[in-house]
Design an enzyme around this catalytic site. Sequence first.
Site: not given
Length: 499
Positions: A192, A266, A302, A402
């Site tokens: 996906k 991840e 990231c 973050e």
Amino acid sequence: MLTSVAHHRERLKVGDHPHFISGKWIAGEGESYEQIHPSTNEVVAVFPEGDAEVVNAAVLSARKAFDEGPWPRMGARERKKILQKFVEAISAEAEDLGYLQTLDNGLPINFSLNTRVSALTASDIFDHYAGWIDKINGETYPQYTDTVNLHYHTYREPVGVVGAILPWNAPMMMFALKVAPALATGCTVVLKPSELSGICVNRLTRIVAESDLPDGVFNLVNGGPATGRAIVEHPGVDKITFTGSRAVGEWIMAEGAKTMKRVTLELGGKSAALIFPDARSVETAAKTVMGLCSTFLSGQVCSTQTRAIVHKSIVDDVLRYAREQVDTVKFGDPFDMATTSAPIISKRQAEKIMNYIRIGQEEGAELVFGGDCPGGDLSEGNWINPTLFAGVDNKMRIAQEEIFGPVLSVISFETEEEAIALANDSIYGLAGGLYTADLSRAFRVAKKMKTGAVGINGYSVMPNSPAGGVKQSGLGREGGWSTIEAFTELKTLMFNLDA
């Protein structure tokens, strides 16, 4: 106002974006969704939304191809030949794929064509894993005791049906990082793409469709979060490989545990770059760290080092050099080779970033520059000026959470031990960095940093080296032999030679 990007859609012959299941293109009859380009917020594509029924069809296709088809049982030589053709096909379409990626997510075309997220890197990744196919082996063990004539041998089997869920920011590289090792080990795949960037993945799937890969080995399902949930929840999926947010990763672990799915995750990062006064060039260090936040994807990666942990004696120098770097930033048409920085992927994400900037000011951090939007010709898109905070306390939210945008926090330290403690004072541990000319210090500090990777005087990832996080930055590694291990199960055979 920026010129419309729609004409690139016509030039690149972007058409329908169906699902791909069991070797056939499936248009989809249910809901659909629009993909919005972040530089102008105009619609660039429409995709069918894959519901639970579509996901089930894709998983059953992959399940049948794994349980009954030739792919997992195919000889290494034959499987390798098929993957090597992917290398050639992706390389042949590298330029168009680069432009399609920029049409997907607004990554400046110069980066889309020429950096680690380019189609050529995707081709390299397929080449790397094609090379592993005839080298996936087990081990033999010496007889342990004279009392029993037992001999042990291990070998690696493909883990099964893999559900691969991609992020929006590097669709080509992530496609390769997840699909290439899965296919190399004999797995089958249900993939996906992100609902925010599915165009170039669709083109990559057309390369798969034109290959000699057996039907059902690779399947593509378009969709948003509900589609991803259906893949994770499906009992026919043996492994999930996901790159994205920590919150979703936590849910995948909990949901996958119900059927003991294998997972590679991840996730997020709040990585630290430690700049010591003995750095070979404080200027280079400062401009590199600021550049990771202000150029390329504008901090929407990231692994971006968004905490600059700087010795107090050079803080003023770092702030000055950071401003000089930002003066070189050029916003504008993502298809202009001179553009240096991407827009923020969505209005929602831009609002989140602006809220964090307000929080930083409320917490008492010093806003050195940025913190606003450029406006003018860029007002229709999601643009935020590169932002630098100084005087940041590591306990502040802007240092702990973050942000995923062009925001760098500068935190000062006095001793090496304090710098290490600050770097490790985070729930994340993905991609640290340090700048020093002292080799002993580099080795000593890098070993003490609690992070999956440490870049010493520079940071990059390559197909043959593992990358991934510790703590809440994820599980597992992508790159090199470690990924082969992640897509296989180790089986032990015990031979009684006296039987």
